[in-house]
Design a protein around this motif. Structure first.
Motif, PDB file in Angstrom:
ATOM      1  N   THR A   8      46.808  48.528  53.408  1.00 51.03           N
ATOM      2  CA  THR A   8      48.072  47.959  52.955  1.00 51.03           C
ATOM      3  C   THR A   8      48.596  46.971  53.981  1.00 51.03           C
ATOM      4  O   THR A   8      48.161  46.956  55.138  1.00 51.03           O
ATOM      5  CB  THR A   8      49.121  49.064  52.760  1.00 51.03           C
ATOM      6  OG1 THR A   8      49.408  49.669  54.039  1.00 51.03           O
ATOM      7  CG2 THR A   8      48.620  50.130  51.794  1.00 51.03           C
ATOM      8  N   ALA A   9      49.556  46.155  53.555  1.00 52.75           N
ATOM      9  CA  ALA A   9      50.183  45.205  54.470  1.00 52.75           C
ATOM     10  C   ALA A   9      50.867  45.948  55.616  1.00 52.75           C
ATOM     11  O   ALA A   9      50.839  45.498  56.767  1.00 52.75           O
ATOM     12  CB  ALA A   9      51.191  44.346  53.713  1.00 52.75           C
ATOM     13  N   VAL A  12      48.225  46.974  58.139  1.00 54.11           N
ATOM     14  CA  VAL A  12      47.800  45.814  58.925  1.00 54.11           C
ATOM     15  C   VAL A  12      48.810  45.539  60.034  1.00 54.11           C
ATOM     16  O   VAL A  12      48.449  45.326  61.192  1.00 54.11           O
ATOM     17  CB  VAL A  12      47.645  44.572  58.026  1.00 54.11           C
ATOM     18  CG1 VAL A  12      47.445  43.314  58.876  1.00 54.11           C
ATOM     19  CG2 VAL A  12      46.471  44.744  57.074  1.00 54.11           C
ATOM     20  N   LEU A  57      52.280  39.948  55.698  1.00 52.45           N
ATOM     21  CA  LEU A  57      51.469  39.809  54.490  1.00 52.45           C
ATOM     22  C   LEU A  57      52.227  40.308  53.261  1.00 52.45           C
ATOM     23  O   LEU A  57      52.885  41.343  53.299  1.00 52.45           O
ATOM     24  CB  LEU A  57      50.163  40.595  54.631  1.00 52.45           C
ATOM     25  CG  LEU A  57      49.208  40.171  55.755  1.00 52.45           C
ATOM     26  CD1 LEU A  57      47.989  41.085  55.773  1.00 52.45           C
ATOM     27  CD2 LEU A  57      48.780  38.721  55.601  1.00 52.45           C
ATOM     28  N   ARG A  59      50.368  40.300  50.287  1.00 54.26           N
ATOM     29  CA  ARG A  59      49.288  40.773  49.419  1.00 54.26           C
ATOM     30  C   ARG A  59      48.032  40.988  50.253  1.00 54.26           C
ATOM     31  O   ARG A  59      47.689  40.163  51.102  1.00 54.26           O
ATOM     32  CB  ARG A  59      49.016  39.759  48.303  1.00 54.26           C
ATOM     33  CG  ARG A  59      47.897  40.171  47.345  1.00 54.26           C
ATOM     34  CD  ARG A  59      47.913  39.326  46.095  1.00 54.26           C
ATOM     35  NE  ARG A  59      46.764  39.587  45.242  1.00 54.26           N
ATOM     36  CZ  ARG A  59      46.626  39.126  44.004  1.00 54.26           C
ATOM     37  NH1 ARG A  59      47.592  38.385  43.465  1.00 54.26           N
ATOM     38  NH2 ARG A  59      45.553  39.392  43.289  1.00 54.26           N
ATOM     39  N   VAL A  60      47.348  42.105  50.008  1.00 50.14           N
ATOM     40  CA  VAL A  60      46.090  42.430  50.687  1.00 50.14           C
ATOM     41  C   VAL A  60      45.071  42.827  49.630  1.00 50.14           C
ATOM     42  O   VAL A  60      45.356  43.663  48.766  1.00 50.14           O
ATOM     43  CB  VAL A  60      46.269  43.581  51.699  1.00 50.14           C
ATOM     44  CG1 VAL A  60      44.939  43.911  52.369  1.00 50.14           C
ATOM     45  CG2 VAL A  60      47.312  43.225  52.750  1.00 50.14           C
ATOM     46  N   GLU A  61      43.893  42.207  49.683  1.00 53.57           N
ATOM     47  CA  GLU A  61      42.836  42.485  48.712  1.00 53.57           C
ATOM     48  C   GLU A  61      41.526  42.773  49.438  1.00 53.57           C
ATOM     49  O   GLU A  61      41.281  42.240  50.520  1.00 53.57           O
ATOM     50  CB  GLU A  61      42.623  41.280  47.781  1.00 53.57           C
ATOM     51  CG  GLU A  61      43.816  40.921  46.923  1.00 53.57           C
ATOM     52  CD  GLU A  61      43.994  41.849  45.736  1.00 53.57           C
ATOM     53  OE1 GLU A  61      43.090  42.695  45.513  1.00 53.57           O
ATOM     54  OE2 GLU A  61      45.012  41.732  45.037  1.00 53.57           O
ATOM     55  N   TRP A  72      38.491  42.316  54.208  1.00 55.07           N
ATOM     56  CA  TRP A  72      39.740  42.238  53.467  1.00 55.07           C
ATOM     57  C   TRP A  72      40.288  40.820  53.559  1.00 55.07           C
ATOM     58  O   TRP A  72      39.928  40.059  54.458  1.00 55.07           O
ATOM     59  CB  TRP A  72      40.768  43.225  54.032  1.00 55.07           C
ATOM     60  CG  TRP A  72      40.318  44.650  53.931  1.00 55.07           C
ATOM     61  CD1 TRP A  72      39.481  45.313  54.785  1.00 55.07           C
ATOM     62  CD2 TRP A  72      40.652  45.575  52.898  1.00 55.07           C
ATOM     63  NE1 TRP A  72      39.268  46.597  54.354  1.00 55.07           N
ATOM     64  CE2 TRP A  72      39.980  46.790  53.205  1.00 55.07           C
ATOM     65  CE3 TRP A  72      41.454  45.513  51.762  1.00 55.07           C
ATOM     66  CZ2 TRP A  72      40.093  47.919  52.397  1.00 55.07           C
ATOM     67  CZ3 TRP A  72      41.569  46.637  50.961  1.00 55.07           C
ATOM     68  CH2 TRP A  72      40.892  47.824  51.282  1.00 55.07           C
ATOM     69  N   GLY A  74      44.107  38.717  53.262  1.00 53.51           N
ATOM     70  CA  GLY A  74      45.554  38.863  53.176  1.00 53.51           C
ATOM     71  C   GLY A  74      46.235  37.514  53.032  1.00 53.51           C
ATOM     72  O   GLY A  74      45.714  36.490  53.492  1.00 53.51           O
TER      73      GLY A  74
END
Length: 268
Positions: A8-9, A12, A57, A59-61, A72, A74
């Motif tokens: 998750t952001a 991070v 961030l 959004r994190v993918e 990942w 971000g």
């Protein structure tokens, strides 16, 4: 590199503030669509752009590239209005604490409400754009936390070595092993985007870095080593450059390590 689970952001941000983020040896500063943020000449920068972006961030993918199974991506809004895209891997050491976040690339995206990403398609942007002051404050908070960090940097060094390609990884790993053997209580850290080795209360005595065609092992001493390493301008920059076809003289490197570790080095 190995890490699993969701990211998750918030996680991070926690890793960054715990000084668990480094720049990969082959960190790429792509400037997609001509976007420039902090410095028109240098483009995106680590301290001025990457760190504040990682701390904000929206959004994190998970990375879709086959060669980044633990990767990942971000996205963060920049105070100038654009969007920063960061790609990073997570490196986990079974013997270490938290994983290391290894940033592999940073690039810019233009767009006010949406951007189109090559991997994730159209992305709706967060409407929360930080001010320049808020952006700078993130960097200051990180720097303050980093200065207070006294944890062992062994996992960060392992992550750096693991990110190296081919023969450079083998040479770097062997250098690390030699230093550990000769200085059992060695202290490690990744500083200025390269691994450093030091002795408590004496300072850093060696570092190494990887370039396109060679690996450079540098010693930081008050006097010249015997025999003097083949390159370097003064005692604080005595160096050995190793190319792919060179043979690592392990006995000589071990001798230099012992000599350097016995002298005062560079301050923490």
């Amino acid at each position: 590199m190995s890490a699993s689970g969701s990211l998750t952001a918030k996680r991070v941000s926690e890793l960054v503030m715990a000084n668990r983020a480094i720049r990969a040896p082959y960190y790429s500063k792509d400037h997609d669509e001509g976007v420039r943020f902090t410095d028109p000449e240098k483009g995106l920068q680590w301290g001025a752009d990457a760190i504040p972006a990682l701390l904000g961030l929206f959004r994190v993918e998970q990375d879709t590239r086959d060669d980044h199974p633990d990767g990942w991506v971000g996205f963060a809004r920049h105070w100038r209005g654009g969007t920063v895209r960061l790609a990073f891997d997570l490196f986990s050491d079974p013997e270490g604490p938290d994983p290391i976040l290894v940033v592999t690339s940073i690039s810019g995206r233009e767009g006010e409400e949406t951007i189109v990403d090559e991997d994730f398609g159209e992305i709706e942007l967060s409407d929360q754009v930080p001010t320049e002051g808020e952006w700078e404050e993130r960097s200051k908070q990180y720097q303050a936390a980093r200065r207070k960090d006294e944890t062992d940097g062994s996992t960060a060094v392992k992550a750096y070595v693991a990110a190296l390609p081919g023969w450079k990884r083998e040479v770097a790993a062997r250098i690390d092993e030699i230093i550990q053997c000769e200085v059992p209580d060695v202290r490690r850290a990744v500083k200025w985007h390269q691994p450093f080795y030091g002795v408590e209360d004496e300072g850093w005595f060696a570092s190494f870095s990887a370039f396109s065609k060679h690996v450079k092992l540098t010693f930081v001493c008050e006097s010249y080593l015997e025999p003097e390493p083949p390159s370097g301008s003064d005692p604080t920059r005595q160096a050995l450059d190793l190319e792919e076809t060179d043979t690592l003289d392990e006995e000589q490197v071990a001798s230099w390590v012992r000599q350097a570790a016995d002298e005062p080095g560079m301050g923490w």
